[in-house]
Structure formats: C-alpha cells, structure tokens
Design a protein around this motif. Structure first.
Motif, PDB file in Angstrom:
ATOM      1  N   ALA A  94       0.954  -1.235  -0.114  1.00 58.40           N
ATOM      2  CA  ALA A  94      -0.084  -0.004  -0.036  1.00 58.40           C
ATOM      3  C   ALA A  94       0.801   1.207  -0.236  1.00 58.40           C
ATOM      4  O   ALA A  94       2.071   1.162   0.606  1.00 58.40           O
ATOM      5  CB  ALA A  94      -0.834   0.020   1.021  1.00 58.40           C
ATOM      6  N   TYR A  95       0.431   2.161  -0.925  1.00 59.91           N
ATOM      7  CA  TYR A  95       1.267   3.679  -0.774  1.00 59.91           C
ATOM      8  C   TYR A  95       0.179   4.639  -0.575  1.00 59.91           C
ATOM      9  O   TYR A  95      -0.913   4.462  -1.073  1.00 59.91           O
ATOM     10  CB  TYR A  95       2.180   3.810  -1.759  1.00 59.91           C
ATOM     11  N   GLU A  96       0.675   5.713  -0.116  1.00 54.80           N
ATOM     12  CA  GLU A  96      -0.099   7.038   0.035  1.00 54.80           C
ATOM     13  C   GLU A  96       0.498   7.934  -0.695  1.00 54.80           C
ATOM     14  O   GLU A  96       1.950   8.132  -0.640  1.00 54.80           O
ATOM     15  CB  GLU A  96      -0.336   7.443   1.692  1.00 54.80           C
ATOM     16  N   TRP A  97      -0.274   8.992  -1.395  1.00 58.11           N
ATOM     17  CA  TRP A  97       0.158  10.097  -1.864  1.00 58.11           C
ATOM     18  C   TRP A  97      -1.148  10.918  -2.333  1.00 58.11           C
ATOM     19  O   TRP A  97      -2.210  10.902  -1.957  1.00 58.11           O
ATOM     20  CB  TRP A  97       0.671   9.566  -3.376  1.00 58.11           C
ATOM     21  N   HIS A  98      -0.733  12.447  -2.635  1.00 58.00           N
ATOM     22  CA  HIS A  98      -1.708  13.166  -2.957  1.00 58.00           C
ATOM     23  C   HIS A  98      -1.378  13.581  -4.335  1.00 58.00           C
ATOM     24  O   HIS A  98      -0.165  13.839  -4.997  1.00 58.00           O
ATOM     25  CB  HIS A  98      -1.796  14.372  -2.042  1.00 58.00           C
ATOM     26  N   ASP A  99      -2.763  14.126  -5.155  1.00 55.74           N
ATOM     27  CA  ASP A  99      -2.495  14.719  -6.489  1.00 55.74           C
ATOM     28  C   ASP A  99      -2.217  16.117  -6.450  1.00 55.74           C
ATOM     29  O   ASP A  99      -2.073  16.737  -5.502  1.00 55.74           O
ATOM     30  CB  ASP A  99      -3.587  14.239  -7.260  1.00 55.74           C
ATOM     31  N   ASP A 100      -2.298  16.808  -7.578  1.00 60.55           N
ATOM     32  CA  ASP A 100      -1.923  18.274  -7.692  1.00 60.55           C
ATOM     33  C   ASP A 100      -3.322  18.877  -6.912  1.00 60.55           C
ATOM     34  O   ASP A 100      -2.848  20.224  -6.526  1.00 60.55           O
ATOM     35  CB  ASP A 100      -1.963  18.401  -9.358  1.00 60.55           C
ATOM     36  N   ALA A 101      -4.201  18.430  -6.907  1.00 57.54           N
ATOM     37  CA  ALA A 101      -5.702  19.020  -6.569  1.00 57.54           C
ATOM     38  C   ALA A 101      -5.381  19.083  -4.989  1.00 57.54           C
ATOM     39  O   ALA A 101      -6.174  19.559  -4.268  1.00 57.54           O
ATOM     40  CB  ALA A 101      -6.868  18.404  -7.166  1.00 57.54           C
ATOM     41  N   GLY A 102      -4.544  18.225  -4.115  1.00 60.92           N
ATOM     42  CA  GLY A 102      -4.639  18.059  -2.932  1.00 60.92           C
ATOM     43  C   GLY A 102      -5.193  16.881  -2.326  1.00 60.92           C
ATOM     44  O   GLY A 102      -5.382  16.511  -1.222  1.00 60.92           O
ATOM     45  N   GLN A 103      -5.875  16.027  -3.269  1.00 55.84           N
ATOM     46  CA  GLN A 103      -6.635  14.783  -2.885  1.00 55.84           C
ATOM     47  C   GLN A 103      -5.749  13.832  -2.387  1.00 55.84           C
ATOM     48  O   GLN A 103      -4.648  13.562  -3.120  1.00 55.84           O
ATOM     49  CB  GLN A 103      -7.547  14.295  -4.021  1.00 55.84           C
ATOM     50  N   TRP A 104      -5.625  13.232  -1.076  1.00 58.00           N
ATOM     51  CA  TRP A 104      -4.984  11.971  -0.680  1.00 58.00           C
ATOM     52  C   TRP A 104      -5.543  10.856  -1.245  1.00 58.00           C
ATOM     53  O   TRP A 104      -6.955  10.708  -1.438  1.00 58.00           O
ATOM     54  CB  TRP A 104      -5.058  12.204   0.743  1.00 58.00           C
ATOM     55  N   TRP A 105      -4.819   9.946  -1.591  1.00 55.89           N
ATOM     56  CA  TRP A 105      -5.040   8.511  -2.142  1.00 55.89           C
ATOM     57  C   TRP A 105      -4.314   7.403  -1.165  1.00 55.89           C
ATOM     58  O   TRP A 105      -2.998   7.722  -0.738  1.00 55.89           O
ATOM     59  CB  TRP A 105      -4.832   8.108  -3.550  1.00 55.89           C
ATOM     60  N   ARG A 106      -4.778   6.404  -0.971  1.00 64.02           N
ATOM     61  CA  ARG A 106      -4.303   5.066  -0.495  1.00 64.02           C
ATOM     62  C   ARG A 106      -4.283   4.129  -1.746  1.00 64.02           C
ATOM     63  O   ARG A 106      -5.317   3.727  -2.020  1.00 64.02           O
ATOM     64  CB  ARG A 106      -4.636   4.595   0.887  1.00 64.02           C
ATOM     65  N   SER A 107      -3.381   3.620  -2.158  1.00 65.37           N
ATOM     66  CA  SER A 107      -3.141   2.590  -3.422  1.00 65.37           C
ATOM     67  C   SER A 107      -2.885   1.326  -2.857  1.00 65.37           C
ATOM     68  O   SER A 107      -1.634   1.263  -2.255  1.00 65.37           O
ATOM     69  CB  SER A 107      -2.252   3.022  -4.604  1.00 65.37           C
ATOM     70  N   TYR A 108      -3.734   0.166  -3.238  1.00 72.83           N
ATOM     71  CA  TYR A 108      -3.482  -0.826  -2.711  1.00 72.83           C
ATOM     72  C   TYR A 108      -2.876  -1.786  -3.836  1.00 72.83           C
ATOM     73  O   TYR A 108      -3.583  -1.667  -4.974  1.00 72.83           O
ATOM     74  CB  TYR A 108      -4.736  -1.696  -2.033  1.00 72.83           C
ATOM     75  N   GLY A 109      -2.228  -2.864  -3.661  1.00 73.28           N
ATOM     76  CA  GLY A 109      -1.986  -3.662  -4.684  1.00 73.28           C
ATOM     77  C   GLY A 109      -1.282  -5.111  -4.164  1.00 73.28           C
ATOM     78  O   GLY A 109      -0.568  -5.399  -3.226  1.00 73.28           O
ATOM     79  N   ASN A 110      -0.890  -5.831  -5.278  1.00 72.02           N
ATOM     80  CA  ASN A 110      -0.093  -6.989  -5.420  1.00 72.02           C
ATOM     81  C   ASN A 110       0.795  -6.948  -6.430  1.00 72.02           C
ATOM     82  O   ASN A 110       0.393  -6.596  -7.552  1.00 72.02           O
ATOM     83  CB  ASN A 110      -1.043  -8.412  -5.449  1.00 72.02           C
ATOM     84  N   GLU A 111       2.145  -7.595  -6.288  1.00 70.01           N
ATOM     85  CA  GLU A 111       2.989  -7.719  -7.017  1.00 70.01           C
ATOM     86  C   GLU A 111       3.476  -9.248  -7.275  1.00 70.01           C
ATOM     87  O   GLU A 111       3.833  -9.869  -6.150  1.00 70.01           O
ATOM     88  CB  GLU A 111       4.096  -7.014  -6.907  1.00 70.01           C
ATOM     89  N   ASN A 112       3.772  -9.609  -8.455  1.00 74.83           N
ATOM     90  CA  ASN A 112       4.646 -10.996  -8.713  1.00 74.83           C
ATOM     91  C   ASN A 112       5.756 -10.510  -9.208  1.00 74.83           C
ATOM     92  O   ASN A 112       5.740 -10.096 -10.307  1.00 74.83           O
ATOM     93  CB  ASN A 112       3.547 -11.992  -9.386  1.00 74.83           C
ATOM     94  N   TRP A 113       7.022 -11.123  -8.564  1.00 73.82           N
ATOM     95  CA  TRP A 113       8.240 -10.844  -9.355  1.00 73.82           C
ATOM     96  C   TRP A 113       8.981 -12.300  -9.722  1.00 73.82           C
ATOM     97  O   TRP A 113       8.672 -12.908  -8.989  1.00 73.82           O
ATOM     98  CB  TRP A 113       9.116 -10.265  -8.076  1.00 73.82           C
ATOM     99  N   ALA A 114       9.645 -12.063 -10.501  1.00 70.58           N
ATOM    100  CA  ALA A 114      10.789 -13.230 -10.974  1.00 70.58           C
ATOM    101  C   ALA A 114      12.110 -12.423 -11.180  1.00 70.58           C
ATOM    102  O   ALA A 114      12.288 -11.511 -11.817  1.00 70.58           O
ATOM    103  CB  ALA A 114      10.408 -13.858 -12.255  1.00 70.58           C
ATOM    104  N   PHE A 115      13.073 -13.247 -10.600  1.00 68.81           N
ATOM    105  CA  PHE A 115      14.646 -12.876 -10.516  1.00 68.81           C
ATOM    106  C   PHE A 115      15.450 -13.526 -11.520  1.00 68.81           C
ATOM    107  O   PHE A 115      15.015 -14.794 -11.549  1.00 68.81           O
ATOM    108  CB  PHE A 115      15.183 -12.637  -9.078  1.00 68.81           C
TER     109      PHE A 115
END
Length: 159
Positions: A94-115
């Motif tokens: 999860a990550y938090e950030w805000h856009d140019d208008a000042g709206q805050w967001w929490r983005s949730y996700g999943n990642e699959n990685w191969a090395f």
C-alpha cells in the motif's frame, strides 16, 4: 576486455529471510523516488505490467517512474512479503500520496516478481487499486525516503 556482471544480492533461490530482505530493499528503493536508481534493480530487458501499462527495459522503467512520481506527491510505500518460491516473490503493498489538487489517495496492490540468477528482477506484474482518503486518514507518516524500522508494517496497521 572484461565485462562486469551486474548483481543485486540476495540471490535466488530465496529463503524466508532473503525474500523479506529483497522486499524491504525494493520498498526502500521506491520510497527514495529516484527512477534511475530504482531501474538498476531490474534486468536491462525487464518486463512489467503495471495496472494497464506494459513496460519493457530500463529506459521505459525510468520514463514510467518519472511520470509516476511527478503525479504522486509525498509518496510513501510499505511492502510486505506474501509468498516466495525459488526465484519468485509475491508481495502485497500500500502507498499513500496526493495529487495536484491536494486529494489524498491510498493505493493497494499485489505484485509478482521473478528474478534472474544475479538477483535482478526480470518480471514484475502489478495490480493496483486506488482509494480516495481524507488527509486525516493517512497512516504513513515519516520523512520522505526510507520507512523507519520502528514504523508499523501493513499487517500491524490493519491493512
């Protein structure tokens, strides 16, 4: 002429300890918001799917991350190991950030990685959803950059 081989320990096959280390290293890199440095953790021909974007190679990774962090202000990310096997790791984040208008967001996700055998990420598949939040609902408070070791992770935060 000697050609230097790029490496990024720890190397697969991963143990629980080395998988957790790899996840934290990725989190730390992304929290520094430096596209050039982040791209060095990936193979030169790395393949990504990030939401609906298909990204190939380091140059495209740098371009993508440059655009991302120009839009996502005060970006703070937490990653957590979900599973691992051999040269693969699955994480939730999860990550938090805000856009140019000042709206805050929490983005949730999943990642699959191969090395690859040198510890560089060859493939990254990310599925992400965004949730608008009030600034008062933010949970990720630390100075821009690496998350302090004492800051709670996703599970402890109930995310």
């Amino acid at each position: 002429m000697t050609i230097a081989i790029e490496t990024r320990p720890p190397f697969p096959p991963f143990t629980r300890e080395t998988a957790i280390q790899k996840v934290r290293m990725a989190e730390d890199g992304w929290n520094n918001c430096d596209p050039e440095k982040v791209a060095l953790a990936y193979t030169v021909d790395s393949e990504w799917r990030n939401r609906n974007a298909f990204i190939n190679g380091r140059a495209e990774i740098v371009e993508f991350l440059t655009r991302k962090w120009a839009k996502e202000h005060e970006y703070r990310l937490i990653k957590e190991l979900w599973a691992f096997d051999g040269n693969r790791i699955a994480v939730r984040f999860a990550y938090e950030w805000h856009d140019d208008a000042g709206q805050w967001w929490r983005s949730y996700g999943n990642e699959n990685w191969a090395f690859d055998e040198n510890g560089l990420m060859q493939k990254r598949y990310a599925s992400i959803n965004d949730l608008a939040i009030n600034e008062s609902d933010r949970l990720f408070y630390w100075p821009q950059g690496r998350r302090p070791d004492a800051h709670q992770g996703l599970s402890a935060l109930g995310l």
